[in-house]
Design a protein around this motif. Structure first.
Motif, PDB file in Angstrom:
ATOM      1  N   GLU A 235      45.137 -18.849 -32.860  1.00  0.00           N
ATOM      2  CA  GLU A 235      43.741 -18.521 -33.160  1.00  0.00           C
ATOM      3  C   GLU A 235      43.428 -18.590 -34.659  1.00  0.00           C
ATOM      4  OE1 GLU A 235      44.388 -13.670 -33.302  1.00  0.00           O
ATOM      5  OE2 GLU A 235      43.654 -14.609 -31.467  1.00  0.00           O
ATOM      6  N   ALA A 236      44.467 -18.616 -35.502  1.00  0.00           N
ATOM      7  CA  ALA A 236      44.241 -18.665 -36.948  1.00  0.00           C
ATOM      8  C   ALA A 236      44.239 -20.092 -37.502  1.00  0.00           C
ATOM      9  CB  ALA A 236      45.311 -17.843 -37.666  1.00  0.00           C
ATOM     10  N   LEU A 237      44.406 -21.099 -36.653  1.00  0.00           N
ATOM     11  CA  LEU A 237      44.579 -22.482 -37.117  1.00  0.00           C
ATOM     12  C   LEU A 237      43.414 -22.961 -37.978  1.00  0.00           C
ATOM     13  CD1 LEU A 237      46.050 -25.173 -37.201  1.00  0.00           C
ATOM     14  CD2 LEU A 237      45.002 -25.757 -34.994  1.00  0.00           C
ATOM     15  N   GLU A 238      42.188 -22.796 -37.528  1.00  0.00           N
ATOM     16  CA  GLU A 238      41.048 -23.313 -38.278  1.00  0.00           C
ATOM     17  C   GLU A 238      40.897 -22.611 -39.624  1.00  0.00           C
ATOM     18  OE1 GLU A 238      39.304 -25.996 -37.582  1.00  0.00           O
ATOM     19  OE2 GLU A 238      40.674 -26.214 -35.880  1.00  0.00           O
ATOM     20  N   GLU A 239      41.186 -21.320 -39.661  1.00  0.00           N
ATOM     21  CA  GLU A 239      41.095 -20.592 -40.924  1.00  0.00           C
ATOM     22  C   GLU A 239      42.178 -21.044 -41.889  1.00  0.00           C
ATOM     23  OE1 GLU A 239      40.100 -16.048 -42.362  1.00  0.00           O
ATOM     24  OE2 GLU A 239      40.741 -16.434 -40.297  1.00  0.00           O
ATOM     25  N   ILE A 240      43.380 -21.309 -41.358  1.00  0.00           N
ATOM     26  CA  ILE A 240      44.469 -21.802 -42.208  1.00  0.00           C
ATOM     27  C   ILE A 240      44.132 -23.172 -42.772  1.00  0.00           C
ATOM     28  CG2 ILE A 240      46.851 -22.681 -42.121  1.00  0.00           C
ATOM     29  CD1 ILE A 240      47.499 -20.316 -40.280  1.00  0.00           C
ATOM     30  N   LYS A 241      43.529 -24.028 -41.968  1.00  0.00           N
ATOM     31  CA  LYS A 241      43.140 -25.357 -42.445  1.00  0.00           C
ATOM     32  C   LYS A 241      42.109 -25.258 -43.578  1.00  0.00           C
ATOM     33  CE  LYS A 241      42.309 -28.499 -39.249  1.00  0.00           C
ATOM     34  NZ  LYS A 241      41.846 -29.091 -37.954  1.00  0.00           N
ATOM     35  N   SER A 242      41.250 -24.260 -43.524  1.00  0.00           N
ATOM     36  CA  SER A 242      40.251 -24.099 -44.589  1.00  0.00           C
ATOM     37  C   SER A 242      40.876 -23.541 -45.864  1.00  0.00           C
ATOM     38  CB  SER A 242      39.123 -23.183 -44.111  1.00  0.00           C
ATOM     39  OG  SER A 242      39.575 -21.847 -43.965  1.00  0.00           O
ATOM     40  N   ILE A 264      53.024 -24.961 -38.165  1.00  0.00           N
ATOM     41  CA  ILE A 264      52.116 -25.858 -38.881  1.00  0.00           C
ATOM     42  C   ILE A 264      52.868 -26.520 -40.024  1.00  0.00           C
ATOM     43  CG2 ILE A 264      49.981 -26.009 -40.217  1.00  0.00           C
ATOM     44  CD1 ILE A 264      49.033 -23.468 -38.795  1.00  0.00           C
ATOM     45  N   HIS A 265      52.789 -27.844 -40.100  1.00  0.00           N
ATOM     46  CA  HIS A 265      53.376 -28.613 -41.196  1.00  0.00           C
ATOM     47  C   HIS A 265      52.232 -29.368 -41.872  1.00  0.00           C
ATOM     48  CE1 HIS A 265      57.738 -28.838 -39.452  1.00  0.00           C
ATOM     49  NE2 HIS A 265      57.189 -27.641 -39.290  1.00  0.00           N
ATOM     50  N   ALA A 266      52.135 -29.258 -43.192  1.00  0.00           N
ATOM     51  CA  ALA A 266      51.022 -29.911 -43.886  1.00  0.00           C
ATOM     52  C   ALA A 266      51.402 -30.299 -45.300  1.00  0.00           C
ATOM     53  CB  ALA A 266      49.806 -28.984 -43.919  1.00  0.00           C
ATOM     54  N   VAL A 267      50.837 -31.415 -45.755  1.00  0.00           N
ATOM     55  CA  VAL A 267      50.880 -31.777 -47.167  1.00  0.00           C
ATOM     56  C   VAL A 267      49.601 -31.239 -47.779  1.00  0.00           C
ATOM     57  CG1 VAL A 267      50.862 -33.657 -48.821  1.00  0.00           C
ATOM     58  CG2 VAL A 267      52.265 -33.839 -46.761  1.00  0.00           C
ATOM     59  N   ALA A 268      49.752 -30.324 -48.739  1.00  0.00           N
ATOM     60  CA  ALA A 268      48.571 -29.639 -49.267  1.00  0.00           C
ATOM     61  C   ALA A 268      48.559 -29.643 -50.777  1.00  0.00           C
ATOM     62  CB  ALA A 268      48.533 -28.200 -48.755  1.00  0.00           C
ATOM     63  N   ARG A 269      47.345 -29.698 -51.327  1.00  0.00           N
ATOM     64  CA  ARG A 269      47.195 -29.545 -52.774  1.00  0.00           C
ATOM     65  C   ARG A 269      47.490 -28.104 -53.148  1.00  0.00           C
ATOM     66  NH1 ARG A 269      42.935 -32.645 -51.037  1.00  0.00           N
ATOM     67  NH2 ARG A 269      42.976 -34.801 -51.760  1.00  0.00           N
ATOM     68  N   GLU A 270      47.944 -27.911 -54.380  1.00  0.00           N
ATOM     69  CA  GLU A 270      48.387 -26.585 -54.789  1.00  0.00           C
ATOM     70  C   GLU A 270      47.679 -26.147 -56.068  1.00  0.00           C
ATOM     71  OE1 GLU A 270      52.659 -24.373 -55.535  1.00  0.00           O
ATOM     72  OE2 GLU A 270      52.339 -26.402 -56.217  1.00  0.00           O
ATOM     73  N   PRO A 271      46.363 -25.850 -55.968  1.00  0.00           N
ATOM     74  CA  PRO A 271      45.658 -25.427 -57.174  1.00  0.00           C
ATOM     75  C   PRO A 271      46.091 -24.050 -57.662  1.00  0.00           C
ATOM     76  CG  PRO A 271      44.250 -25.249 -55.246  1.00  0.00           C
ATOM     77  CD  PRO A 271      45.499 -25.927 -54.795  1.00  0.00           C
ATOM     78  N   ASP A 272      46.440 -23.167 -56.727  1.00  0.00           N
ATOM     79  CA  ASP A 272      46.850 -21.804 -57.083  1.00  0.00           C
ATOM     80  C   ASP A 272      47.847 -21.337 -56.033  1.00  0.00           C
ATOM     81  OD1 ASP A 272      47.184 -19.131 -57.656  1.00  0.00           O
ATOM     82  OD2 ASP A 272      45.068 -18.755 -58.041  1.00  0.00           O
ATOM     83  N   PHE A 273      49.132 -21.548 -56.296  1.00  0.00           N
ATOM     84  CA  PHE A 273      50.178 -21.338 -55.301  1.00  0.00           C
ATOM     85  C   PHE A 273      50.172 -19.923 -54.740  1.00  0.00           C
ATOM     86  CE2 PHE A 273      54.472 -19.783 -54.421  1.00  0.00           C
ATOM     87  CZ  PHE A 273      54.828 -20.632 -53.389  1.00  0.00           C
ATOM     88  N   LEU A 280      47.218 -17.045 -46.784  1.00  0.00           N
ATOM     89  CA  LEU A 280      47.858 -17.459 -45.532  1.00  0.00           C
ATOM     90  C   LEU A 280      48.478 -16.261 -44.818  1.00  0.00           C
ATOM     91  CD1 LEU A 280      49.573 -20.794 -46.671  1.00  0.00           C
ATOM     92  CD2 LEU A 280      47.615 -20.559 -45.128  1.00  0.00           C
ATOM     93  N   ARG A 281      49.153 -15.414 -45.549  1.00  0.00           N
ATOM     94  CA  ARG A 281      49.773 -14.230 -44.941  1.00  0.00           C
ATOM     95  C   ARG A 281      48.709 -13.278 -44.399  1.00  0.00           C
ATOM     96  NH1 ARG A 281      54.565 -11.493 -48.195  1.00  0.00           N
ATOM     97  NH2 ARG A 281      54.660 -10.477 -46.151  1.00  0.00           N
ATOM     98  N   ALA A 282      47.579 -13.213 -45.065  1.00  0.00           N
ATOM     99  CA  ALA A 282      46.520 -12.305 -44.641  1.00  0.00           C
ATOM    100  C   ALA A 282      45.937 -12.691 -43.282  1.00  0.00           C
ATOM    101  CB  ALA A 282      45.414 -12.258 -45.688  1.00  0.00           C
ATOM    102  N   VAL A 283      46.015 -13.977 -42.922  1.00  0.00           N
ATOM    103  CA  VAL A 283      45.479 -14.408 -41.615  1.00  0.00           C
ATOM    104  C   VAL A 283      46.575 -14.545 -40.562  1.00  0.00           C
ATOM    105  CG1 VAL A 283      43.507 -15.565 -42.667  1.00  0.00           C
ATOM    106  CG2 VAL A 283      45.593 -16.873 -42.208  1.00  0.00           C
ATOM    107  N   GLY A 284      47.798 -14.078 -40.907  1.00  0.00           N
ATOM    108  CA  GLY A 284      48.847 -14.022 -39.896  1.00  0.00           C
ATOM    109  C   GLY A 284      49.952 -15.037 -40.021  1.00  0.00           C
ATOM    110  N   ALA A 285      49.935 -15.890 -41.053  1.00  0.00           N
ATOM    111  CA  ALA A 285      51.020 -16.864 -41.223  1.00  0.00           C
ATOM    112  C   ALA A 285      52.307 -16.141 -41.611  1.00  0.00           C
ATOM    113  CB  ALA A 285      50.654 -17.893 -42.275  1.00  0.00           C
ATOM    114  N   SER A 286      53.444 -16.678 -41.148  1.00  0.00           N
ATOM    115  CA  SER A 286      54.744 -16.083 -41.458  1.00  0.00           C
ATOM    116  C   SER A 286      55.772 -17.186 -41.642  1.00  0.00           C
ATOM    117  CB  SER A 286      55.183 -15.124 -40.350  1.00  0.00           C
ATOM    118  OG  SER A 286      55.308 -15.819 -39.115  1.00  0.00           O
ATOM    119  N   SER A 287      56.949 -16.812 -42.166  1.00  0.00           N
ATOM    120  CA  SER A 287      58.040 -17.775 -42.403  1.00  0.00           C
ATOM    121  C   SER A 287      57.522 -18.995 -43.163  1.00  0.00           C
ATOM    122  CB  SER A 287      58.689 -18.197 -41.079  1.00  0.00           C
ATOM    123  OG  SER A 287      59.205 -17.084 -40.387  1.00  0.00           O
ATOM    124  N   ILE A 288      56.770 -18.765 -44.219  1.00  0.00           N
ATOM    125  CA  ILE A 288      56.154 -19.850 -44.990  1.00  0.00           C
ATOM    126  C   ILE A 288      57.211 -20.509 -45.883  1.00  0.00           C
ATOM    127  CG2 ILE A 288      54.348 -20.463 -46.640  1.00  0.00           C
ATOM    128  CD1 ILE A 288      52.891 -17.880 -45.762  1.00  0.00           C
TER     129      ILE A 288
END
Length: 298
Positions: A235-242, A264-273, A280-288
């Motif tokens: 359920e957090a996928l769309e928020e993580i993509k944003s 989720i695997h992604a190539v992402a820009r890193e303006p502020d790591f 990401l952790r705030a919306v439920g991501a783990s094992s980053i």
């Protein structure tokens, strides 16, 4: 027109851009037959010769066509073109902004000096190693001031009563503060740039330049991105993509049998790591897991 497909690229022999320039070219897979005190060395696996020169010679060599390419600070490019006359701009152009050697050319005054705006410099004397850039800025702002050309140690000019203010490169501002100066006006923002002469080339040489530019773009893009892997609720996928501005849509892999969790695997820009990781952790991501990327093509 030189019909040899071999290129010459001028870089700073020593100084603040030298090591980063070498690292960038090595990141493109280029290997050089370099020996101590050598001013011209050949790339052993690409049709390119490296010229190691003073930074204030690079823009002139490229503008005159002595070298096809050069890596130089934008500040030095501007100073060279202004000093030689504005018509010289048609002889050279910027291929890539390289993202290192960032700084600014700025005016600074003694801490105790009153300063409201640029007009406060009227009738003052300003010491600088960039007289053409400073004079151009003053002319554009209709300010009458004396420009004093000093080759080095510009920051001590007010203390020696040589000048009322200075115009010099600023990175962190620590040198200014240690000499009792404060920054009051930015003239231009600078970073390292890859420049190319506008002299005519053979099709073969143009093809080599395109190959080198493509390699450089791959290295530069990679430096600004990371490969990120994480687990998260579906359920957090769309928020993580944003949260993660990626180059492409992420790969999503179902986890477990209930379909409620995904990888989720992604190539992402890193303006502020760190800020991104916290969101990401705030919306439920783990094992980053964050992995550096060496090069990106396509």
């Amino acid at each position: 027109m030189n019909n040899s497909p071999r290129l010459r690229i001028a870089i700073q022999k020593s100084g603040r851009l030298s090591e980063k320039s070498f690292d960038l070219l090595r990141g493109c897979g280029l290997e050089f037959d370099w020996r101590r005190n050598q001013l011209l060395c050949a790339c052993t696996n690409f049709p390119l010769d490296l010229m190691l020169v003073r930074d204030d010679d690079i823009a002139e060599f490229v503008t005159d066509g002595v070298c096809e390419l050069g890596i130089v600070g934008f500040n030095m490019l501007e100073e060279t073109l202004l000093a030689r006359g504005d018509n010289q701009r048609q002889e050279v152009h910027i291929l890539e902004r390289l993202g290192f050697g960032t700084c600014r050319l700025a005016i600074a005054v003694p801490e105790e000096k009153h300063f409201v705006d640029i007009n406060s410099l009227a009738n003052c004397s300003i010491a600088t190693s960039y007289p053409a850039s400073l004079q151009y800025f003053l002319n554009q702002n209709h300010v009458e001031a004396e420009v004093i050309h000093i080759s080095g140690s510009v920051e001590i000019a007010p203390a020696l009563q040589i000048a009322d203010a200075i115009c010099d490169l600023v990175s962190t501002g620590s040198t200014l503060r240690s000499n009792g100066l404060r920054e009051v006006q930015t003239i231009l923002e600078s970073q390292s740039v890859l420049i190319q002469t506008n002299k005519k080339f053979s099709p073969e040489k143009n093809e080599v330049i395109s190959r080198l530019e493509e390699r450089l773009k791959g290295v530069i893009r990679a430096a600004k991105t990371k490969y990120i892997m994480m687990n998260a609720p579906l359920e957090a996928l769309e928020e993580i993509k944003s949260i993660m501005p990626g180059l492409e849509d992420p790969s999503v892999i179902p986890l477990g049998s209930d379909g409620k969790k995904i990888a989720i695997h992604a190539v992402a820009r890193e303006p502020d790591f760190w800020s991104t990781m916290e969101k990401l952790r705030a919306v439920g991501a783990s094992s980053i897991l964050v992995v550096p990327i060496e090069k990106i093509f396509g």
